[in-house]
Design an enzyme around this catalytic site. Structure first.
Site, PDB file in Angstrom:
ATOM      1  N   ASN A 211       0.857  -1.202   0.000  1.00 33.83           N
ATOM      2  CA  ASN A 211       0.000   0.000   0.000  1.00 33.83           C
ATOM      3  C   ASN A 211       0.884   1.240   0.000  1.00 33.83           C
ATOM      4  O   ASN A 211       2.097   1.139  -0.081  1.00 33.83           O
ATOM      5  CB  ASN A 211      -0.958  -0.032   1.200  1.00 33.83           C
ATOM      6  N   ASP A 280      -4.433  -6.548   5.253  1.00 31.99           N
ATOM      7  CA  ASP A 280      -5.413  -7.417   5.919  1.00 31.99           C
ATOM      8  C   ASP A 280      -5.362  -8.834   5.355  1.00 31.99           C
ATOM      9  O   ASP A 280      -5.714  -9.791   6.036  1.00 31.99           O
ATOM     10  CB  ASP A 280      -6.822  -6.842   5.738  1.00 31.99           C
ATOM     11  N   LYS A 290       9.292 -17.350  -9.881  1.00 28.85           N
ATOM     12  CA  LYS A 290       8.498 -16.314 -10.550  1.00 28.85           C
ATOM     13  C   LYS A 290       7.334 -16.945 -11.320  1.00 28.85           C
ATOM     14  O   LYS A 290       7.545 -17.904 -12.098  1.00 28.85           O
ATOM     15  CB  LYS A 290       9.403 -15.542 -11.512  1.00 28.85           C
ATOM     16  N   PHE A 326      -5.035   3.191  14.736  1.00 31.44           N
ATOM     17  CA  PHE A 326      -5.341   4.182  13.714  1.00 31.44           C
ATOM     18  C   PHE A 326      -6.465   3.618  12.850  1.00 31.44           C
ATOM     19  O   PHE A 326      -6.615   2.405  12.726  1.00 31.44           O
ATOM     20  CB  PHE A 326      -4.116   4.461  12.835  1.00 31.44           C
ATOM     21  N   LYS A 340     -14.336   0.433  15.538  1.00 30.51           N
ATOM     22  CA  LYS A 340     -13.041  -0.223  15.778  1.00 30.51           C
ATOM     23  C   LYS A 340     -12.654  -0.119  17.264  1.00 30.51           C
ATOM     24  O   LYS A 340     -12.186  -1.078  17.864  1.00 30.51           O
ATOM     25  CB  LYS A 340     -11.970   0.485  14.936  1.00 30.51           C
ATOM     26  N   LYS A 344     -12.382  -3.688  19.155  1.00 29.97           N
ATOM     27  CA  LYS A 344     -11.050  -4.165  19.569  1.00 29.97           C
ATOM     28  C   LYS A 344     -10.695  -3.721  20.983  1.00 29.97           C
ATOM     29  O   LYS A 344      -9.568  -3.904  21.429  1.00 29.97           O
ATOM     30  CB  LYS A 344      -9.987  -3.662  18.577  1.00 29.97           C
TER      31      LYS A 344
HETATM   32  O1  PMT Z   1       2.606   6.191   6.609  1.00 24.59           O
HETATM   33  P1  PMT Z   1       1.931   7.424   6.054  1.00 24.59           P
HETATM   34  O2  PMT Z   1       2.170   7.593   4.579  1.00 24.59           O
HETATM   35  O3  PMT Z   1       2.302   8.652   6.856  1.00 24.59           O
HETATM   36  O4  PMT Z   1       0.361   7.232   6.199  1.00 24.59           O
HETATM   37  C1  PMT Z   1      -0.225   7.214   7.466  1.00 24.59           C
HETATM   38  C2  PMT Z   1      -1.378   6.208   7.576  1.00 24.59           C
HETATM   39  C3  PMT Z   1      -2.527   6.650   6.683  1.00 24.59           C
HETATM   40  C4  PMT Z   1      -0.906   4.814   7.131  1.00 24.59           C
HETATM   41  C5  PMT Z   1      -1.786   6.171   9.089  1.00 24.59           C
HETATM   42  O5  PMT Z   1      -2.159   7.464   9.474  1.00 24.59           O
HETATM   43  C6  PMT Z   1      -2.932   5.194   9.311  1.00 24.59           C
HETATM   44  O6  PMT Z   1      -4.093   5.532   9.201  1.00 24.59           O
HETATM   45  N1  PMT Z   1      -2.573   3.910   9.640  1.00 24.59           N
HETATM   46  C7  PMT Z   1      -3.547   2.823   9.740  1.00 24.59           C
HETATM   47  C8  PMT Z   1      -3.919   2.391   8.362  1.00 24.59           C
HETATM   48  C9  PMT Z   1      -4.800   1.181   8.340  1.00 24.59           C
HETATM   49  O7  PMT Z   1      -4.335   0.175   7.904  1.00 24.59           O
HETATM   50  O8  PMT Z   1      -5.962   1.297   8.878  1.00 24.59           O
HETATM   51  P2  PMT Z   1      -6.967   0.015   9.059  1.00 24.59           P
HETATM   52  O9  PMT Z   1      -8.270   0.632   9.252  1.00 24.59           O
HETATM   53  O10 PMT Z   1      -6.828  -0.946   7.955  1.00 24.59           O
HETATM   54  O11 PMT Z   1      -6.431  -0.704  10.364  1.00 24.59           O
HETATM   55  C10 PMT Z   1      -6.875  -0.316  11.657  1.00 24.59           C
HETATM   56  C11 PMT Z   1      -5.821  -0.541  12.678  1.00 24.59           C
HETATM   57  O12 PMT Z   1      -5.508  -1.940  12.779  1.00 24.59           O
HETATM   58  C12 PMT Z   1      -4.505   0.168  12.420  1.00 24.59           C
HETATM   59  O13 PMT Z   1      -4.029   0.629  13.658  1.00 24.59           O
HETATM   60  C13 PMT Z   1      -3.611  -0.937  11.867  1.00 24.59           C
HETATM   61  O14 PMT Z   1      -2.237  -0.691  12.183  1.00 24.59           O
HETATM   62  C14 PMT Z   1      -4.138  -2.153  12.615  1.00 24.59           C
HETATM   63  N2  PMT Z   1      -4.002  -3.439  11.906  1.00 24.59           N
HETATM   64  C15 PMT Z   1      -4.677  -3.669  10.747  1.00 24.59           C
HETATM   65  C16 PMT Z   1      -4.592  -4.906  10.137  1.00 24.59           C
HETATM   66  C17 PMT Z   1      -3.789  -5.910  10.729  1.00 24.59           C
HETATM   67  N3  PMT Z   1      -3.684  -7.097  10.166  1.00 24.59           N
HETATM   68  N4  PMT Z   1      -3.142  -5.636  11.883  1.00 24.59           N
HETATM   69  C18 PMT Z   1      -3.224  -4.443  12.482  1.00 24.59           C
HETATM   70  O15 PMT Z   1      -2.607  -4.211  13.521  1.00 24.59           O
END
Ligand code: PMT
Length: 405
Positions: A211, A280, A290, A326, A340, A344
């Site tokens: 991403n 995810d 490959k 986040f 969320k 969680k």
């Molecule tokens: O790195 P930058 O370019 O500065 O961009 C910042 C950002 C947009 C990446 C950051 O501000 C942000 O929003 N990070 C979380 C992005 C995200 O994946 O959001 P989510 O809604 O998919 O996940 C929610 C939370 O679960 C996040 O805290 C993520 O770290 C966590 N997560 C998600 C999936 C997973 N398998 N494990 C996790 O821990």
């Protein structure tokens, strides 16, 4: 206003005379102001003007035999609560951004740990130059705050952006920075574990799913927590941003590696921040060699769920740990973020609407909302470093609430 000590840096532009008004207004607000000028600034305003009004030697050149302090840049920089530069030319901004220390003011910038607030003023073309904007972006990422120039008639008789902001607004912003100064080590004793950047999930040895995360937000969190006295460990996936100094960085490229690195370090942490954009889903069976086209028009990849790092941290957290997630969303941002938080069992969720200009992935700025059980605080567009400080404020408030303060 407490007796804050302001180092006022003056660089060489026509707006240098406005620095005198800024100095007077700061003094009226109760600040103790010391002035440092660049050689070119003295072409516009005499050091004597500042000397008469501050009753202090005005440093231009620390090698000057008149200078009463032989290591002035170190002493000056350590004895201020704010370095305020008015006006800041493209040249001094470029020096700050690139670590050049070839005069007193640029050496002071490198030697200070105080917050830095810069009020640029210059011709519109110089302001808009990619080199100037790159330097500003670099400084913002380093935590420097800016009083943006305004649009108006410039000394060169053109109209455009580059005019120094009004004196009262510069002073108001300086007092605001002093008031919320992060120099107090209010997170001392906390041990932060922060995930940063994007993960990379292998399809085969040459291809992957990933991403746009640059790591800027996560590293800003690390810089803010560290500046406020916390010990910081970062588990970083793919990043294009540079890690801040004074933090431990552990590399973990895939979601599975990040999960392992986090779980191994959880016991020693008191705060967990999930700023990484963790995939995810990852390919269920990454190929060893490959993958060939073999005449196929379509190719189906089977994906499997990755470990939910944040969910697992929250469920198995050590006693007292504060868990911050986040949420990167494009619609119904607050509703999804709150869901969320509840699902969680998080203490804090930082929501960013990644569909908005200046927010989310790979920008130096962000627009965040900080959610807790009881409230939602919405913040305007600000640098990622400032946003990180707002998240640190929420973490501090959560700790104080738990400690019954
Ligand atoms: O790195 P930058 O370019 O500065 O961009 C910042 C950002 C947009 C990446 C950051 O501000 C942000 O929003 N990070 C979380 C992005 C995200 O994946 O959001 P989510 O809604 O998919 O996940 C929610 C939370 O679960 C996040 O805290 C993520 O770290 C966590 N997560 C998600 C999936 C997973 N398998 N494990 C996790 O821990």
């Amino acid at each position: 206003m407490a007796n804050y000590r302001v180092g006022l840096g003056v660089s060489g532009g026509i707006a240098a005379y406005k620095a005198v008004e800024v100095m007077r207004a700061l003094q009226k607000a109760g600040c103790d102001v010391s002035v440092a000028m660049t050689r070119h600034a003295t072409e516009f305003v005499q050091p004597l003007t500042f000397r008469a009004l501050t009753d202090k030697h005005v440093i231009v050149d620390d090698y000057d035999p008149e200078n009463p302090d032989p290591i002035a840049h170190v002493n000056f920089s350590q004895q201020i609560d704010l370095l305020l530069v008015v006006p800041a030319t493209a040249n001094i901004i470029g020096k700050f951004a690139n670590g050049v220390a070839d005069d007193f003011l640029s050496s002071t910038y490198l030697a200070t740990t105080a917050p830095v607030l810069v009020a640029p003023a210059m011709n519109t073309t110089m302001w808009e130059q990619p080199a100037t904007q790159r330097n500003i972006a670099r400084l913002k990422a380093d935590g420097v705050k800016f009083v943006e120039p305004i649009s108006g008639e410039l000394a060169c008789k053109t109209v455009g952006t580059g005019k120094l902001e009004d004196v009262e607004n510069i002073v108001a912003q300086a007092l605001a920075v002093l008031g919320s100064s992060t120099r107090a080590e209010d997170l001392a004793g906390e041990r932060f574990l922060i995930t940063v950047g994007g993960t990379r999930e292998a399809i085969d040895p040459v291809r992957f799913i990933s991403n746009h995360s640059s790591g800027k937000m996560g590293f800003a969190m690390a810089a803010a927590a560290s500046a406020r006295g916390a010990k910081v460990t970062v588990v970083a996936g793919m990043t294009t941003a540079e890690a801040p100094a004074n933090v431990e960085v552990v590399r973990a490229i895939s979601a599975a590696e990040m999960h392992k690195a986090v779980m191994e370090r959880l016991a020693g942490a008191t705060v967990f921040v999930g700023a990484a954009a963790v995939a995810d889903y990852a390919p269920a069976n990454a190929a060893d060699a490959k993958i060939k086209k073999d005449g196929r028009d379509t190719l189906t990849l089977e994906l499997k769920k990755t470990p939910d790092i944040l969910g697992e941290v929250s469920a198995s957290r050590p006693d007292g740990m504060i868990v911050v997630g986040f949420a990167a969303e494009t619609n119904d941002v607050i509703d999804f973020a709150r869901a969320k938080l509840e699902k969680k069992k998080l203490d804090i969720v930082v929501a960013n609407d990644v569909s908005k200009a200046g927010a989310g992935f790979n920008t130096d700025t962000n627009i965040i909302s900080v959610l807790t059980d009881t409230k939602t605080e919405n913040f305007p567009l600000m640098s990622k470093r400032e946003a990180a400080d707002r998240v640190c404020d929420a973490i501090k408030a959560e700790r104080e609430a738990r400690n019954g303060k």
